[in-house]
Design a protein around this motif. Structure first.
Motif, short mmCIF file in Angstrom:
data_model
loop_
_atom_site.label_atom_id
_atom_site.label_comp_id
_atom_site.label_asym_id
_atom_site.label_seq_id
_atom_site.Cartn_x
_atom_site.Cartn_y
_atom_site.Cartn_z
N SER A 26 0.84 -1.19 0.00
CA SER A 26 0.00 0.00 0.00
C SER A 26 0.88 1.24 0.00
N ASP A 27 0.26 2.34 -0.40
CA ASP A 27 0.93 3.63 -0.43
C ASP A 27 -0.10 4.68 -0.04
N TYR A 28 0.37 5.79 0.51
CA TYR A 28 -0.56 6.82 0.94
C TYR A 28 0.11 8.18 0.98
N TRP A 152 -4.97 7.11 -0.67
CA TRP A 152 -4.47 5.80 -0.28
C TRP A 152 -4.70 4.82 -1.41
#
Length: 189
Positions: A26-28, A152
């Motif tokens: 994941s990335d945010y 996100w």
């Protein structure tokens, strides 16, 4: 022959075990305060573009609804975040070839008895197995509904199933592992 059956069984077991895992990331946006998000809805334009069947979309939405509601989110017509999905799939073909046997063969420096695998007068053979699998990737995007900005993204990849009776379970596994990464736990520096 028992050895070949045992090797085949071990190979199939290893493949089956590797098929069950879902790899996630994941990335945010570091600047976003995720505690202010309490409600969600779906980004219709984005979801309509997902290149999967409407039945699979419904399965994914059921899984997302269940996971976000477990985290205290409520589905709303005026959401704080919009959920978008994107999918892609690749087909893998795996060919495995192995052989075995023993017999007489050419020795170093001339003719002579030699023991080894295969050989012109030995027994054995080549065995080939071919299998195919479809690797799927599911992207789940959360977009700030006010700013219309991606805040996100979670991604899950793994082997898909074509078995209708197992599809919902496999989708649930993908979504649960992806949504487990939300909200992000900011690392202390």
């Amino acid at each position: 022959m028992k050895t070949i059956k045992l090797l085949s069984l071990l190979f199939i077991t290893a493949v089956a075990a590797s098929c069950s895992s879902v790899r996630v990331a994941s990335d945010y946006d570091d600047s976003v305060d995720f505690t202010r998000f309490k409600t969600y809805g779906y980004l219709k334009d984005g979801v309509d573009k997902a290149e999967i069947s409407d039945l699979d979309k419904k399965r994914i939405f059921r899984a997302i609804d269940a996971e976000l509601q477990k985290k205290g989110f409520t589905k709303s017509d005026k959401p704080d975040v919009l959920v978008n999905i994107f999918t892609k799939a690749t087909k893998d073909v795996n060919v495995n070839n192995w052989g075995g046997g023993y017999g007489m063969g050419f020795g170093y420096g001339g003719w002579g008895p030699g023991w080894g695998w295969g050989g012109p007068w030995g027994w054995g053979g080549n065995y080939t197995s071919v299998s195919t699998s479809t690797e799927g990737t599911l992207y789940i995007d959360l977009i700030d509904a006010t700013k219309k900005e991606l805040v996100w993204q979670g991604v899950g990849s793994g082997v898909l199933t074509q078995d209708r009776n197992k599809k919902q379970d496999r989708i649930n596994e993908f979504v649960a592992k992806i949504i487990a990464e939300f909200p992000p736990q900011k690392e202390s520096k």
